[in-house]
Design an enzyme around this catalytic site. Structure first.
Site, PDB file in Angstrom:
ATOM      1  N   ASP A  94      50.029  40.024  41.168  1.00 35.25           N
ATOM      2  CA  ASP A  94      48.697  40.120  41.753  1.00 35.25           C
ATOM      3  C   ASP A  94      47.976  38.769  41.585  1.00 35.25           C
ATOM      4  O   ASP A  94      47.967  38.198  40.490  1.00 35.25           O
ATOM      5  CB  ASP A  94      47.938  41.237  40.995  1.00 35.25           C
ATOM      6  N   HIS A  95      47.400  38.257  42.642  1.00 32.31           N
ATOM      7  CA  HIS A  95      46.624  37.005  42.594  1.00 32.31           C
ATOM      8  C   HIS A  95      47.393  35.821  41.999  1.00 32.31           C
ATOM      9  O   HIS A  95      46.854  35.108  41.128  1.00 32.31           O
ATOM     10  CB  HIS A  95      45.302  37.205  41.828  1.00 32.31           C
ATOM     11  N   ASP A 116      47.480  33.680  46.217  1.00 32.99           N
ATOM     12  CA  ASP A 116      46.066  33.758  46.570  1.00 32.99           C
ATOM     13  C   ASP A 116      45.494  32.361  46.746  1.00 32.99           C
ATOM     14  O   ASP A 116      45.041  31.726  45.795  1.00 32.99           O
ATOM     15  CB  ASP A 116      45.309  34.533  45.478  1.00 32.99           C
ATOM     16  N   GLY A 227      39.879  44.963  45.298  1.00 33.10           N
ATOM     17  CA  GLY A 227      38.553  45.357  44.821  1.00 33.10           C
ATOM     18  C   GLY A 227      38.180  46.753  45.266  1.00 33.10           C
ATOM     19  O   GLY A 227      37.033  47.019  45.637  1.00 33.10           O
ATOM     20  N   ALA A 228      39.137  47.676  45.202  1.00 35.41           N
ATOM     21  CA  ALA A 228      38.942  48.990  45.826  1.00 35.41           C
ATOM     22  C   ALA A 228      38.739  50.128  44.824  1.00 35.41           C
ATOM     23  O   ALA A 228      38.933  51.285  45.166  1.00 35.41           O
ATOM     24  CB  ALA A 228      40.116  49.294  46.752  1.00 35.41           C
ATOM     25  N   ASN A 269      44.382  48.159  46.254  1.00 33.22           N
ATOM     26  CA  ASN A 269      44.482  47.714  44.858  1.00 33.22           C
ATOM     27  C   ASN A 269      43.437  48.372  43.966  1.00 33.22           C
ATOM     28  O   ASN A 269      42.241  48.330  44.283  1.00 33.22           O
ATOM     29  CB  ASN A 269      44.226  46.202  44.785  1.00 33.22           C
TER      30      ASN A 269
HETATM   31  P1  13P Z   1      39.171  46.582  41.242  1.00 36.57           P
HETATM   32  O1  13P Z   1      38.480  45.683  40.271  1.00 36.57           O
HETATM   33  O2  13P Z   1      38.205  47.140  42.250  1.00 36.57           O
HETATM   34  O3  13P Z   1      39.976  47.648  40.610  1.00 36.57           O
HETATM   35  O4  13P Z   1      40.179  45.672  42.108  1.00 36.57           O
HETATM   36  C1  13P Z   1      41.478  45.422  41.661  1.00 36.57           C
HETATM   37  C2  13P Z   1      42.179  44.390  42.451  1.00 36.57           C
HETATM   38  O5  13P Z   1      41.817  44.022  43.542  1.00 36.57           O
HETATM   39  C3  13P Z   1      43.384  43.823  41.856  1.00 36.57           C
HETATM   40  O6  13P Z   1      43.911  42.797  42.631  1.00 36.57           O
HETATM   41  O1  G3H Z   2      42.079  41.333  40.626  1.00 34.66           O
HETATM   42  C1  G3H Z   2      42.269  41.141  39.426  1.00 34.66           C
HETATM   43  C2  G3H Z   2      42.779  42.213  38.579  1.00 34.66           C
HETATM   44  O2  G3H Z   2      41.803  43.194  38.359  1.00 34.66           O
HETATM   45  C3  G3H Z   2      43.382  41.667  37.308  1.00 34.66           C
HETATM   46  O3  G3H Z   2      42.440  41.166  36.438  1.00 34.66           O
HETATM   47  O4  G3H Z   2      43.110  38.901  35.568  1.00 34.66           O
HETATM   48  O5  G3H Z   2      41.712  40.476  34.184  1.00 34.66           O
HETATM   49  O6  G3H Z   2      44.142  40.934  34.567  1.00 34.66           O
HETATM   50  P1  G3H Z   2      42.877  40.303  35.099  1.00 34.66           P
HETATM   51 ZN    ZN Z   3      42.449  41.654  43.685  1.00 33.29          ZN
END
Ligand code: 13P
Ligand code: G3H
Ligand code: ZN
Length: 324
Positions: A94-95, A116, A227-228, A269
């Site tokens: 993720d990211h 990202d 961000g869901a 997500n």
């Molecule tokens: P939330 O903070 O809304 O759960 O979003 C998570 C997210 O987008 C992880 O990439």
């Molecule tokens: O979008 C980000 C995720 O919520 C992960 O967050 O970098 O604190 O693990 P983190």
């Molecule tokens: Zn995210």
């Protein structure tokens, strides 16, 4: 050479996202950092027969250790089978913030990565994303890119001020990069404080007009919603009841997510909702039994509640239950 995810029992996201597009649902992409979170995700998805993307951020990967993570992911696949459900499981970065991190993840068994580059100018984002996609595709790993910027927790900006995806750019980005899915910004944001609203006010609707325009320009192409989390008030209230201080936490209403899942949004997500459930139940356990010091006694209830929350999400929000 590196480790091939297929040898761990994992799959990439290609068929999952294609199925979601055809079936009008979204594949859940749940973040995890530890054993209990992963157990809960797998149990919930096995019991609801949902495909699942288990995802880790860069920070989560260094927290858990990448070797531990690989075996946890392999264990997750086998755990689902033990529960009688042969559900597809993808391990996703993720990211991802650099080419090197994506390569490292791919070489250590990830089946999917996000690069990202959303904070970069268009041409730089496209060039970086293409570089990752070329490396990944040679190893049958799927790649998610991002166009548009989500508001961050620290930015304290309302959804109106986030940098929405410009639909005019999406076709060129996908063509230039070869990405398999695209994250877009339509009003969601990361964390537990997504909208600045006064008590009694409703949250502003997501920009479904932008989503529709993206869909028109990229017919049949899988879109990702970050961000869901819905920031479920029941858990925020438990946290606050037992000594927490989460004021004005607000998330995306579930009916809007359900609407998005029916469209080209094929991956949704969720991280914060899991964090909130976990924190609520641990706080409650500590408060109710101050003499207890066996971690299983406070992590166990948190894990059980997570299972309930993820099952409800698969059934009522993602629409992914019964699709594996
Ligand atoms: P939330 O903070 O809304 O759960 O979003 C998570 C997210 O987008 C992880 O990439
Ligand atoms: O979008 C980000 C995720 O919520 C992960 O967050 O970098 O604190 O693990 P983190
Ligand atoms: Zn995210």
């Amino acid at each position: 050479m590196g480790i091939f995810y297929g040898d761990l029992g994992l799959v990439n996201t290609e068929d999952m996202l294609a199925g979601a597009m055809k079936g009008g649902y979204a594949v859940p992409a749940y973040n995890f950092n530890n054993l209990e979170q992963l157990q809960a995700i797998i149990q919930a998805c096995a019991e609801t027969r949902s495909p699942v993307i288990i995802q880790v951020s860069k920070g989560a990967r260094s927290y858990a250790n990448s070797t531990m993570l690989r075996y946890m992911a392999m264990g997750a696949v086998q755990y689902a089978q033990e529960l009688g459900a042969d559900i597809p499981v993808a391990l996703h970065l993720d990211h991802g913030d650099s080419y090197e991190l994506c390569v490292d993840c791919i070489n250590s068994g990830f089946s999917s990565v996000m690069i990202d580059g959303s904070h970069l100018p268009f041409a730089e984002n496209a060039a970086l994303t293409k570089k990752v996609a070329d490396f990944a595709h040679a190893r049958k790993v799927t790649v998610e890119g991002e166009l548009g910027v989500l508001a961050g927790i620290e930015d304290e900006v309302s959804s109106q001020h986030s940098h929405y995806t410009n639909p005019e750019e999406v076709q060129e980005f996908v063509n230039r990069t070869g990405v398999d899915s695209l994250a877009i910004s339509i009003g969601t944001s990361h964390g537990a404080y997504k909208f600045k609203i006064k008590p009694g006010e409703t949250v502003p609707p997501l920009r479904f007009d932008i989503l529709a325009e993206v869909e028109r320009r990229l017919p049949g192409f899988p879109i990702v919603l970050h961000g869901a989390s819905s920031v479920l008030p029941v858990y925020v209230d438990i946290i606050n009841k037992y000594g927490g201080a989460l004021e004005n936490a607000v998330g995306v209403p579930e009916d809007q997510l359900r609407q998005a899942a029916r469209s080209a949004v094929c991956k949704i997500n969720v991280d914060s909702d899991g964090r909130l459930v976990f924190t609520a139940k641990v706080r409650e356990a500590f408060a109710k039994d101050p003499k207890e010091f066996d971690p299983r006694k406070y992590l166990g209830p948190a894990r059980s509640e997570l299972v309930l929350m993820y099952k409800a999400k698969n059934e009522n929000v993602m629409g992914s239950a019964g699709r594996a």
